[in-house]
Structure formats: C-alpha cells, structure tokens
Write a protein that holds these residues in place. Structure first.
Motif, short mmCIF file in Angstrom:
data_model
loop_
_atom_site.label_atom_id
_atom_site.label_comp_id
_atom_site.label_asym_id
_atom_site.label_seq_id
_atom_site.Cartn_x
_atom_site.Cartn_y
_atom_site.Cartn_z
N LEU A 117 36.44 42.74 36.58
CA LEU A 117 37.76 42.15 36.35
C LEU A 117 38.69 43.13 35.64
CD1 LEU A 117 36.87 38.56 35.21
CD2 LEU A 117 38.11 39.19 37.22
N ASP A 130 44.87 48.46 37.27
CA ASP A 130 45.87 48.45 38.33
C ASP A 130 47.22 47.97 37.84
OD1 ASP A 130 44.01 49.42 40.04
OD2 ASP A 130 44.61 48.13 41.68
N ALA A 136 39.17 46.15 36.26
CA ALA A 136 39.91 46.95 37.24
C ALA A 136 41.18 46.23 37.65
CB ALA A 136 39.02 47.21 38.45
N LEU A 137 41.07 44.90 37.84
CA LEU A 137 42.23 44.14 38.30
C LEU A 137 43.24 43.95 37.18
CD1 LEU A 137 43.62 42.41 40.38
CD2 LEU A 137 42.19 40.52 39.72
#
Lengths: 108, 98, 331, 142
Positions: free
Chosen positions: B35, B42, B37-38
């Motif tokens: 999670l 990003d 990464a999201l």
C-alpha cells in the motif's frame, strides 16, 4: 523540452508494464486491485506529460476525468464478498507460503 | 530558462518516486506494505511532476486545474488504499472462491 | 523526438496486445477483469496518440468509471447466486464459506479444450492476416475532413466532432440514443434488479470522499458539455462522467439501492430520444429535412439536444448498472 | 538501403502501426471468443474485438498530414457508448442465465455434431438439481 516530456512519459509507461507483473502474479485480489489503482495515478501523470509534449491542452481534461473516477473501481471491489459471514467464521488468513488449495490458480 | 530548469528537476525527482513506487509494488512482501507504493510514492511523484508542470502553465486557471487533479488523485488513492486494506483485513488475503 | 514517439507507440501497442492476451488467457475471472481495466487505461493513451482527445475523454470516463465497476459487480452477483444455489442443494453438506472447495469454481473458467486449439488459431490467423493485408494496401485518401471543414460555419458550433455528431450526421446520434434506450429496455425486461449483495466499507472515509468527488464530478460534467461546442467534449463524454458519478453513489449506498421514482426516471431516460425526434420532425415540417435545422437556430437547438442527451445517457448508464426495473414498480 | 529505411519509417507511422495493432486485437479477441467458455470472458473478448475495430478506424482517420477525419472519430464515439450499453445488457443477461441454470459457462457441444437437439439442451441437466449432476458443467468442459 518536449523531448524531455516524451522521455518521461515513455519511462512511466515502462513502469506500468513492469507493474503488470503484480497484476499477473497476484497473489491476492487486493494486490491486483492495488496495482490497477496505481496504474491510474501513473496514467494521469503520463497524460499530463503528453499534453505538454504533444501540445494538446485538452489532455488535461482527460487526466482530470481519470483522477475523478479512479476511485469507482476500488469501491466496486470493496463491495465484493459481502455475504454475511457467520459470527464464528475465523478470519481465514493464512501464511503466504502455505500451498493451500485456495491459493489463486496461476495459469502461466 | 530558470522555470525550465526547475521543471526538469522536479519532473526528474517525480520519476524517481514513481520508480520507487513500482519497485515497492513488485518487491514488498504483502498487501499492507505494498500500500505504501500507492499512498506515498506515487502520490508524491505525481505531486512533484504537477509542481514541475505548473511552471509551464499558461495561466491561473491551468494551475488550478493541475492542483485539482492532484487533490482528486490524493483523495482517490487514500480511499482506495483504505478500502483495499480493510477488505484484506476482514476477508483474508486469499479468498476461497478463486 | 520522432524516435521517441515511435518507441512510445511500439511499447504502448505491445502493452495493449499483451494485456489483452493475458486477459483472455486468464482462468481467474477477477484477474481478467483487472487486466481489462488496465486495457482501458492503455487504450485511452492510444487514442491520445491518434489525435483523438474526444475519444480519450469518453474512454477515460467509461473505462475507468463504468466498465470496471460493472464487471466487478457482475462477478459479485454471479458469485452470490452460485453460492445460494449450492447451499440450497439437498444432498451435499452445507458449504463452508472458508473451505477449500466451497466456491472454487464460481469465478473460474477452466482452461480451454485442446481440440479447439488448431481450428481457432487458424481462423483467427486467417482473419487477422486478411485484415492486415487489406489495411496495408488501402489507398491513401484525405477522408471527409475537408468536407467537414468547408461546412463548419453553418454548423452552429466550432468543434468539428460535435458538428458531425449533432448536425451533419445527427441521424447516427439519434439512432445511437435509441439503441442505448433499447439496451436498457432489454435489461428491464429481465425483471427486478438484484441488490448488490454486499456492504460498503463502514467508516467515515468513503462518505467523506464522496462529498468531495460527486460535486466535482457534476461540475466537470457540465464543463465538458459546455466545452463540446468549441473543444474536445460533448454530450457523450459528459453523460459518461455523470453516469459514473451516479454509479459511485449507487455503489456507496449501504445495502439498499436508491429508490428512483418511476415516472421522472422514465421521463429523464427518454428525454434525449424524444427531444431529438421532436426537433427532427419540426425540421421536416419546416422544410429543412428530417433532423435539419435552420442555420440561425442551429446553436440553441444543438445545445438543447445535447443537454437532454447528457441527462438521458447518464441516467441510462446508471439504470443499466443497476440492471433491472426500479423497485416498487409493478407494471 | 535508403529504400529500406523509408519503408521502415512508413511502416512505423501511427497511421499504419495502430491499424495493424487493431487488426491483431481483433484476431486475438476472435480467438478468445472461440476458445473460452465462461460468458463473462466471452463478453470481454467481444469488447477487445470492438476496441480493435475502433483502433483501426481511428488509425486510418489519423493517416496523412493535417487534422484527422472527424467523421470517423464521431462514429467511434457513438460506437464506444453503444459498446458499453451492449456490454451492460449482456452482463445482465449472463446474471439472469446464471440465476436460471446455476452456471455461466457455455458448454462445448457434444462430441458428435449429429446428436439430436435434446441432448444439447442443458437446462434439463441443471434445473432439477441433485448429486449426480453436481458438477456436470465443470467436468464436461474441463
């Protein structure tokens, strides 16, 4: 400058294609959904970069629509598996290395 | 000229964050760590790219539109991460019917 | 720049074809659906490269907002129907929802049979090969762009695609609205809708996000509709955006779907077709031909039809998503 | 040598590259449509075929210099909206079929194509329920 934008967009497209590995491999459905959500963010960025590289200001609107509706699929995803569980159902979490029969089938 | 240099630097920094996010998506061991990464990598990457693009914007309306896009993506990312995490927590990482 | 563009095209096309291939090769339906959502995202990028921002806008609203939610909810409906049937069977032990084999096959397609491999491959290769050959040897032509360009000043709008959709080829748009309406009638003929058999996530986060997203979606929809007269945008895109926002609202409502009152809903759904038909008939009576406008009236009539069409498309998409006649409707 | 470079540059122009990709997508969707049995997968295959058609149309419209052909773009726009409503209707039909028969898999035909028609009607197989047919659908297509 537009050369730089194009290179950046190409790089981001590459990260999407790399991230597809996570969709293909899973293992859980949460992982796949997460990866799709991530592609949405990357796609918005690619559209913004392309709008400058190709000098097409309407692409900002496309990015806006993507950003606006990115959450719909995730909400639909959460509405899955809502059959009322019996109160004594154990939360069926199992360690990822147990080769249980309900491991998602991978057909590659 | 300075605006162009700033744009290049900021977009480059954003790309680094995107690369980190993809690496996290691929390398982290379970959903909860992926999670990050999201929700972090990003969204910061998009923020940096948008900040860089603001130096090229034509007017205040364009800047506001770019900001709106970032706010919307932040909201979507937060909500999606929360819901995916909650669903995984209550239903387990592997469902029984697939 | 050119090399980069070609590289971008090649990578994008490889990604699109690869995603489509893995999607159709999946035995796990959920994986196929997630791959299809990604496919839509990549397609929007391809439309951008083909200088079609209008299509990219529609693809963004439909691919990101509508198709994904539609497919995921369909999977959930299939799963719950099968679970119900299996638990209703007399001779089998009641299924254990956590058990290994309980619902293993519900959302699962077995790999295809071997005996269809060769015929299917041959057929697909022949059709694809013929298509590629035909496309490569197609003579160059300028298309209809100069014709449209020459008539832009009498169309009433400044954006060629809107001019084609609502003036030059209004026939297509009228029939398209009718087809969308017929699809909805077909779905309604199947009976009442099923509840989406799941609860949304409890907690303050989803309602809070909705409070931000839905007003912005409405404003964006109106903006896209307004932009359609001079820039990429228009009734279809605006309708798709508003429809996706409606689907979001339907999805976020706990358990029960909103009870739409029957008559206003029907009026809204048919507004586009009815108004189009009225305007077209008026044109016929006034001597401009069916669906023709007087030049001076073109702009207000186009805007009027577009508003009605946006409303109809948005309502129809939400109703198709709910799939079934409104509850409390006994005709 | 020069001719070869020219041919490559011509081949890689978006006006030829994307229609080729569209044709590949169409063939791929056709292949999936024939091979897969689950109706949702078949609907996905039809959608992929449709996207291939749109790509061919838009790619041909973008050929040459100047602005792309607005008529082809307008047709594609109507096509996308029709495709999504047809997909929604098809999915509603699949849900209805599942409610009636208990499965959403279109079974392959009997091994010999001359079998009488009654044998193909699968609803009788599935309507009465019972242990004997507990997984007839899956077993036959597996």
């Amino acid at each position: 400058m537009s050369l730089f934008y194009m290179a950046a967009a190409l790089f981001l497209l590459g990260t999407i294609l790399l991230g597809l590995v996570r969709v293909l491999r899973g293992p859980g459905s949460g992982d796949r959904m997460l990866a799709a959500q991530l592609f949405g963010t990357t796609g918005v960025t690619i559209l913004l970069l392309l709008s400058l590289a190709l000098e097409e200001s309407a692409l900002v609107d496309v990015a806006l629509v993507f950003a606006l509706l990115a959450v719909v699929a995730a909400v639909a995803f959460v509405r899955q598996h809502g059959l009322p569980e019996p109160p004594d159902t154990p939360i069926h979490r199992q360690p990822p290395d147990t080769p249980g029969p309900e491991r998602p089938h991978d057909d590659r | 000229m300075i605006a162009n240099a700033l744009t290049v630097i900021l977009i480059f920094a954003g790309l680094v964050f995107f690369a980190a996010g993809t690496a996290g998506l691929l390398r982290f061991p379970d959903v909860y760590s992926r999670l990050h990464a999201l929700t972090k990598a990003d969204n910061v990457g998009l923020g940096l790219v948008i900040l860089g693009l603001m130096f090229q914007a034509g007017g205040p309306a364009d800047i506001l539109k770019l900001l709106l896009i970032w706010v919307l993506v932040l909201a979507a990312g937060t909500t999606a991460a929360h819901m995916v995490a909650q669903r995984t927590w209550t239903h387990g990482e592997f469902e029984s019917d697939r | 720049m050119n090399v980069l563009l070609v590289l971008f095209d090649l990578v994008l096309l490889a990604g699109i074809v690869g995603v489509a291939w893995r999607c159709l090769a999946s035995t796990d339906l959920f994986r196929a659906v997630v791959l299809f959502i990604t496919f839509g995202l990549l397609l929007a990028l391809a439309w951008v490269r083909l200088e079609a921002p209008d299509i990219a806008l529609a693809e963004a609203a439909i691919g990101a907002g509508i198709t994904g939610a539609l497919l995921l909810v369909t999977l959930e409906r299939l799963r719950s129907i099968m679970a119900e049937r299996r638990s209703g069977r007399r001779h089998t032990p009641p299924p254990d929802p956590t058990g290994p084999h309980a619902l293993l096959r519900a959302l699962h397609d077995p790999p295809p049979e071997r005996r269809t491999f060769l015929p299917a491959l041959t057929f697909a290769l022949v059709v694809g090969g013929l298509l590629v050959t035909a496309l490569w040897h197609q003579p160059q032509s300028v298309g209809l762009e100069p014709v449209v360009d020459a008539h832009m000043d009498i169309s009433g709008v400044d954006h060629p695609i809107t001019a084609v959709l609502l003036n030059f080829r209004a026939y297509d748009t009228f029939l398209e609205l009718a087809i969308v309406l017929i699809a909805l009638l077909g779905a309604w003929s199947l009976g009442r809708h099923d509840l989406i058999p799941a609860r949304p996530a409890p907690g303050p986060i989803l309602p809070g996000t909705l409070r931000l997203l839905v007003p912005v979606a409405v404003v964006t929809g109106v903006y896209v509709l307004w932009a359609g007269s001079h820039a990429p945008g228009g009734a279809f895109q605006a309708g798709a955006i508003l429809g996706a926002a409606g689907i979001l609202l339907v999805l976020a409502r706990p358990r029960q779907l909103p009870m739409a009152p029957g008559t206003p809903l029907r009026l809204g759904i048919t507004a586009g077709v009815v108004l189009f038909l009225l305007v077209g008939t008026y044109g016929l009576v006034a001597g401009h031909g069916f669906l023709g406008y007087a030049d001076a009236w073109a702009y207000p009539l186009i805007i009027l039809i577009e508003v009605a069409a946006t409303l109809s498309i948005a309502l129809t998409l939400v109703a198709l998503f709910v799939a079934g006649r409104p509850a409390g409707d006994d005709t | 040598m020069n001719g070869l470079a020219e041919t490559v540059a011509h081949t890689l122009a978006p006006g030829l590259l994307y229609p080729t990709g569209g044709a590949i997508l169409f063939a791929l969707g056709l292949y999936g449509l024939i091979r897969r049995h689950h109706l949702v997968l078949r609907i996905l295959a039809l959608n992929i075929m449709g996207s291939g058609v749109f790509m061919v149309l838009l790619g041909v419209a973008a050929r040459g210099e100047g602005a792309p052909d607005p008529v082809a773009q307008a047709l594609t726009l109507t096509g996308i909206v029709v495709a999504v409503s047809a997909t929604a209707f098809a999915l509603a039909l699949v849900v209805h079929l599942t409610r009636l028969t208990g499965h959403a898999v279109m079974l392959p035909g009997p091994p010999d194509d001359d079998a009488p028609v009654e044998d193909i009607s699968r609803e009788a197989h599935h309507a009465d329920g019972g242990p004997a047919e507990s997984s007839a659908g899956e077993d036959r297509s597996a």
